[in-house]
Scaffold this motif. Structure first.
Motif, PDB file in Angstrom:
ATOM      1  N   VAL A 286     -58.343  15.168  27.817  1.00 40.74           N
ATOM      2  CA  VAL A 286     -58.509  16.574  27.434  1.00 40.74           C
ATOM      3  C   VAL A 286     -59.898  17.066  27.832  1.00 40.74           C
ATOM      4  O   VAL A 286     -60.089  18.257  28.115  1.00 40.74           O
ATOM      5  CB  VAL A 286     -58.248  16.795  25.925  1.00 40.74           C
ATOM      6  CG1 VAL A 286     -56.858  16.305  25.541  1.00 40.74           C
ATOM      7  CG2 VAL A 286     -59.310  16.116  25.063  1.00 40.74           C
ATOM      8  N   GLY A 287     -60.865  16.147  27.873  1.00 43.87           N
ATOM      9  CA  GLY A 287     -62.187  16.511  28.372  1.00 43.87           C
ATOM     10  C   GLY A 287     -62.162  16.813  29.855  1.00 43.87           C
ATOM     11  O   GLY A 287     -62.805  17.769  30.318  1.00 43.87           O
ATOM     12  N   TYR A 288     -61.435  16.000  30.618  1.00 41.94           N
ATOM     13  CA  TYR A 288     -61.272  16.274  32.050  1.00 41.94           C
ATOM     14  C   TYR A 288     -60.629  17.646  32.263  1.00 41.94           C
ATOM     15  O   TYR A 288     -61.060  18.432  33.112  1.00 41.94           O
ATOM     16  CB  TYR A 288     -60.378  15.208  32.693  1.00 41.94           C
ATOM     17  CG  TYR A 288     -61.007  13.861  32.921  1.00 41.94           C
ATOM     18  CD1 TYR A 288     -62.257  13.534  32.402  1.00 41.94           C
ATOM     19  CD2 TYR A 288     -60.344  12.889  33.643  1.00 41.94           C
ATOM     20  CE1 TYR A 288     -62.823  12.288  32.615  1.00 41.94           C
ATOM     21  CE2 TYR A 288     -60.899  11.631  33.864  1.00 41.94           C
ATOM     22  CZ  TYR A 288     -62.141  11.336  33.341  1.00 41.94           C
ATOM     23  OH  TYR A 288     -62.690  10.102  33.560  1.00 41.94           O
ATOM     24  N   LEU A 289     -59.585  17.906  31.483  1.00 38.98           N
ATOM     25  CA  LEU A 289     -58.876  19.186  31.607  1.00 38.98           C
ATOM     26  C   LEU A 289     -59.822  20.354  31.341  1.00 38.98           C
ATOM     27  O   LEU A 289     -59.877  21.317  32.117  1.00 38.98           O
ATOM     28  CB  LEU A 289     -57.694  19.195  30.629  1.00 38.98           C
ATOM     29  CG  LEU A 289     -56.674  20.311  30.722  1.00 38.98           C
ATOM     30  CD1 LEU A 289     -55.350  19.861  30.106  1.00 38.98           C
ATOM     31  CD2 LEU A 289     -57.128  21.589  30.028  1.00 38.98           C
ATOM     32  N   GLY A 290     -60.550  20.258  30.243  1.00 40.10           N
ATOM     33  CA  GLY A 290     -61.470  21.337  29.910  1.00 40.10           C
ATOM     34  C   GLY A 290     -62.583  21.477  30.925  1.00 40.10           C
ATOM     35  O   GLY A 290     -63.006  22.602  31.262  1.00 40.10           O
ATOM     36  N   LEU A 291     -63.084  20.341  31.455  1.00 36.85           N
ATOM     37  CA  LEU A 291     -64.178  20.383  32.423  1.00 36.85           C
ATOM     38  C   LEU A 291     -63.748  21.056  33.714  1.00 36.85           C
ATOM     39  O   LEU A 291     -64.499  21.874  34.273  1.00 36.85           O
ATOM     40  CB  LEU A 291     -64.660  18.959  32.705  1.00 36.85           C
ATOM     41  CG  LEU A 291     -65.827  18.823  33.684  1.00 36.85           C
ATOM     42  CD1 LEU A 291     -67.057  19.551  33.164  1.00 36.85           C
ATOM     43  CD2 LEU A 291     -66.133  17.346  33.953  1.00 36.85           C
ATOM     44  N   VAL A 292     -62.564  20.720  34.212  1.00 32.09           N
ATOM     45  CA  VAL A 292     -62.064  21.369  35.427  1.00 32.09           C
ATOM     46  C   VAL A 292     -61.944  22.877  35.198  1.00 32.09           C
ATOM     47  O   VAL A 292     -62.331  23.686  36.052  1.00 32.09           O
ATOM     48  CB  VAL A 292     -60.702  20.776  35.843  1.00 32.09           C
ATOM     49  CG1 VAL A 292     -60.078  21.589  36.975  1.00 32.09           C
ATOM     50  CG2 VAL A 292     -60.867  19.326  36.278  1.00 32.09           C
ATOM     51  N   GLY A 293     -61.431  23.268  34.028  1.00 33.78           N
ATOM     52  CA  GLY A 293     -61.313  24.687  33.712  1.00 33.78           C
ATOM     53  C   GLY A 293     -62.670  25.377  33.658  1.00 33.78           C
ATOM     54  O   GLY A 293     -62.838  26.498  34.167  1.00 33.78           O
ATOM     55  N   MET A 294     -63.660  24.731  33.053  1.00 35.45           N
ATOM     56  CA  MET A 294     -64.997  25.320  32.960  1.00 35.45           C
ATOM     57  C   MET A 294     -65.640  25.467  34.336  1.00 35.45           C
ATOM     58  O   MET A 294     -66.313  26.469  34.619  1.00 35.45           O
ATOM     59  CB  MET A 294     -65.876  24.467  32.051  1.00 35.45           C
ATOM     60  CG  MET A 294     -65.500  24.544  30.584  1.00 35.45           C
ATOM     61  SD  MET A 294     -66.537  23.488  29.535  1.00 35.45           S
ATOM     62  CE  MET A 294     -68.152  24.246  29.789  1.00 35.45           C
ATOM     63  N   LEU A 295     -65.431  24.489  35.214  1.00 40.21           N
ATOM     64  CA  LEU A 295     -65.976  24.590  36.562  1.00 40.21           C
ATOM     65  C   LEU A 295     -65.340  25.736  37.339  1.00 40.21           C
ATOM     66  O   LEU A 295     -66.024  26.482  38.046  1.00 40.21           O
ATOM     67  CB  LEU A 295     -65.771  23.269  37.310  1.00 40.21           C
ATOM     68  CG  LEU A 295     -66.583  22.077  36.792  1.00 40.21           C
ATOM     69  CD1 LEU A 295     -66.192  20.798  37.532  1.00 40.21           C
ATOM     70  CD2 LEU A 295     -68.080  22.339  36.941  1.00 40.21           C
ATOM     71  N   LEU A 296     -64.018  25.873  37.197  1.00 40.10           N
ATOM     72  CA  LEU A 296     -63.339  26.979  37.886  1.00 40.10           C
ATOM     73  C   LEU A 296     -63.770  28.325  37.328  1.00 40.10           C
ATOM     74  O   LEU A 296     -63.838  29.316  38.068  1.00 40.10           O
ATOM     75  CB  LEU A 296     -61.820  26.818  37.774  1.00 40.10           C
ATOM     76  CG  LEU A 296     -61.193  25.686  38.594  1.00 40.10           C
ATOM     77  CD1 LEU A 296     -59.681  25.670  38.395  1.00 40.10           C
ATOM     78  CD2 LEU A 296     -61.512  25.846  40.070  1.00 40.10           C
ATOM     79  N   ASP A 297     -64.060  28.388  36.032  1.00 44.43           N
ATOM     80  CA  ASP A 297     -64.532  29.643  35.439  1.00 44.43           C
ATOM     81  C   ASP A 297     -65.830  30.115  36.077  1.00 44.43           C
ATOM     82  O   ASP A 297     -66.110  31.315  36.106  1.00 44.43           O
ATOM     83  CB  ASP A 297     -64.750  29.458  33.930  1.00 44.43           C
ATOM     84  CG  ASP A 297     -63.441  29.323  33.163  1.00 44.43           C
ATOM     85  OD1 ASP A 297     -62.403  29.771  33.688  1.00 44.43           O
ATOM     86  OD2 ASP A 297     -63.463  28.762  32.052  1.00 44.43           O
ATOM     87  N   ARG A 298     -66.607  29.172  36.594  1.00 39.97           N
ATOM     88  CA  ARG A 298     -67.915  29.517  37.150  1.00 39.97           C
ATOM     89  C   ARG A 298     -67.888  29.761  38.657  1.00 39.97           C
ATOM     90  O   ARG A 298     -68.908  30.119  39.247  1.00 39.97           O
ATOM     91  CB  ARG A 298     -68.921  28.413  36.821  1.00 39.97           C
ATOM     92  CG  ARG A 298     -69.343  28.413  35.359  1.00 39.97           C
ATOM     93  CD  ARG A 298     -69.990  27.112  34.947  1.00 39.97           C
ATOM     94  NE  ARG A 298     -70.590  27.188  33.616  1.00 39.97           N
ATOM     95  CZ  ARG A 298     -69.910  27.226  32.486  1.00 39.97           C
ATOM     96  NH1 ARG A 298     -68.583  27.184  32.520  1.00 39.97           N
ATOM     97  NH2 ARG A 298     -70.522  27.299  31.318  1.00 39.97           N
ATOM     98  N   LEU A 299     -66.716  29.537  39.284  1.00 41.11           N
ATOM     99  CA  LEU A 299     -66.595  29.757  40.726  1.00 41.11           C
ATOM    100  C   LEU A 299     -66.274  31.225  41.018  1.00 41.11           C
ATOM    101  O   LEU A 299     -65.352  31.791  40.438  1.00 41.11           O
ATOM    102  CB  LEU A 299     -65.497  28.871  41.309  1.00 41.11           C
ATOM    103  CG  LEU A 299     -65.806  27.379  41.449  1.00 41.11           C
ATOM    104  CD1 LEU A 299     -64.598  26.669  42.041  1.00 41.11           C
ATOM    105  CD2 LEU A 299     -67.032  27.154  42.327  1.00 41.11           C
TER     106      LEU A 299
END
Length: 377
Positions: A268-281
């Motif tokens: 779930v941390g991986y999932l959230g991290l990928v989402g947070m990175l995409l939010d910043r792109l």
């Protein structure tokens, strides 16, 4: 885009675990004869870190995303006023057939068969009340945790199992013929299918967790989605990752917890991290575009990556598992990187001409033909 990227990450991430099986000196038989075949600790720190980051995490991510996809199809059927599960039962049945063929002809540790059975159960549950779904969610999670803890107690209390590899099978995947490997999978089907059987309650739990995430808005581009993703990072990487490091360092006695419990939390941390990175792109680059393409052709890429690795590693193909045995772990990591690059480029080029991946298109064609025949009948 987020869901497609996550699927792409999950598909390529599962290969980061499976590639060590393909390149093992005993191949798929090595998992049955050698408990360390998928262990994360090794003499090389780079290999240890690589295997730790992948072990069980991306399989759990793929399982959660399958639950998300099931929730999306359920809500689409509801909007169209269609019966549920209705046609989805045929989709799950076809997935089981595809998984059976994949297991028999390509790779013993297929996930599609288990997903197909779990999908039928969860599809039925989606027609039940929210309370029933909640009870099943917590019951399956608790049952899986109890089973893994009981198994861990048994490992701690009992003697280390002695490895008695069969000399006739040790070299099967490095020097044996293709039909001999198919026969091995068929003869040892129950043992090779033990993982999805023993972790079936985990499959149901993660499927339902994916449903709950989707309904909570975890994948949205709005403040609610971003808030949920930040919480997932905290729980998964802030809590789950340190605990998983501890169980890995504790050695093989905690194998069940290390492989089948804590990775789901880290995921779930991986999932959230990928989402947070995409939010910043601000705009997707080639890496994001490639992962999106793999995610849109997930079934085809999953089967193809395993097929490519068997051709490269096994004796009936190039036989590099034996030839480059002394070059581990570097050639294994290089193989993973090369296959991932090929898949991202190939999937991107394929989608320029076609709307769906080849296996996805075949699946849609078969389901459409079945629907047409049913309507005519």
């Amino acid at each position: 885009m987020l869901l497609d990227v996550l699927r792409g990450v999950a598909i390529l991430g599962t290969l980061a675990t499976n590639v060590w099986i393909f390149t093992h000196p005993s191949g798929e038989y090595g998992v049955l004869s050698d408990a360390t075949a998928i262990a994360t600790l090794s003499g090389n720190p780079v290999e240890t870190a690589f295997r730790f980051l992948a072990n069980g995490k991306f399989l759990a991510l793929l399982t959660i995303l399958f639950g998300v996809g099931l929730a999306i199809q359920y809500h689409s059927a509801q909007r169209r006023g269609e019966r549920w599960p209705g046609r989805y039962r045929w989709r799950a049945g076809l997935l089981f057939v595809e998984g059976s063929l994949h297991f028999l002809l390509i790779f013993a540790f297929d996930v599609l068969m288990g997903y197909a059975v779990a999908a039928l159960v969860v599809a039925w549950l989606l027609n039940r009340s929210g309370r029933v779904q909640k009870v099943v969610f917590w019951t399956t999670g608790s049952l899986h945790l109890a089973l893994m803890l009981l198994g861990t107690v048994a490992l701690l209390a009992g003697p280390d199992p002695a490895a008695n590899p069969d000399p006739a099978l040790t070299g099967l995947f490095t020097s044996g013929g293709y039909l001999d490997q198919v026969r091995f999978r068929l003869d040892n089907a129950l043992a090779l299918r033990s993982e999805p059987i023993l972790t079936f309650s985990l499959l149901l739990f993660l499927f339902l967790f994916g449903v709950r995430l989707f309904r909570a808005g975890a994948f949205g581009a709005d403040p609610t989605g971003r808030r949920i993703r930040r919480r997932l990072v905290w729980y998964g990487l802030g809590v789950g990752l340190p605990l998983n490091v501890a169980t890995t360092l504790a050695g093989p006695d905690l194998f069940l917890v290390d492989r089948y419990v804590l990775p789901a939390l880290v995921t779930v941390g991986y999932l959230g991290l990928v989402g947070m990175l995409l939010d910043r792109l601000r705009r997707p680059g080639p890496v994001v575009s490639g992962l999106t393409a793999v995610g849109r052709t997930a079934l085809s890429c999953y089967v193809l990556q395993n097929l490519v690795c068997t051709v490269i590693c096994y004796g009936w193909g190039l036989g590099l598992a034996a030839t480059l045995a002394e070059a581990r772990p570097w050639w294994v990591i290089g193989l993973w990187a090369a296959v991932c690059t090929g898949l991202t480029v190939g999937a991107s080029l394929w989608l320029r001409r076609f709307q769906h991946g080849p296996l996805e298109a075949l699946q849609r064609s078969l389901l459409t033909r079945r629907r047409t025949v049913a309507e005519l009948g």
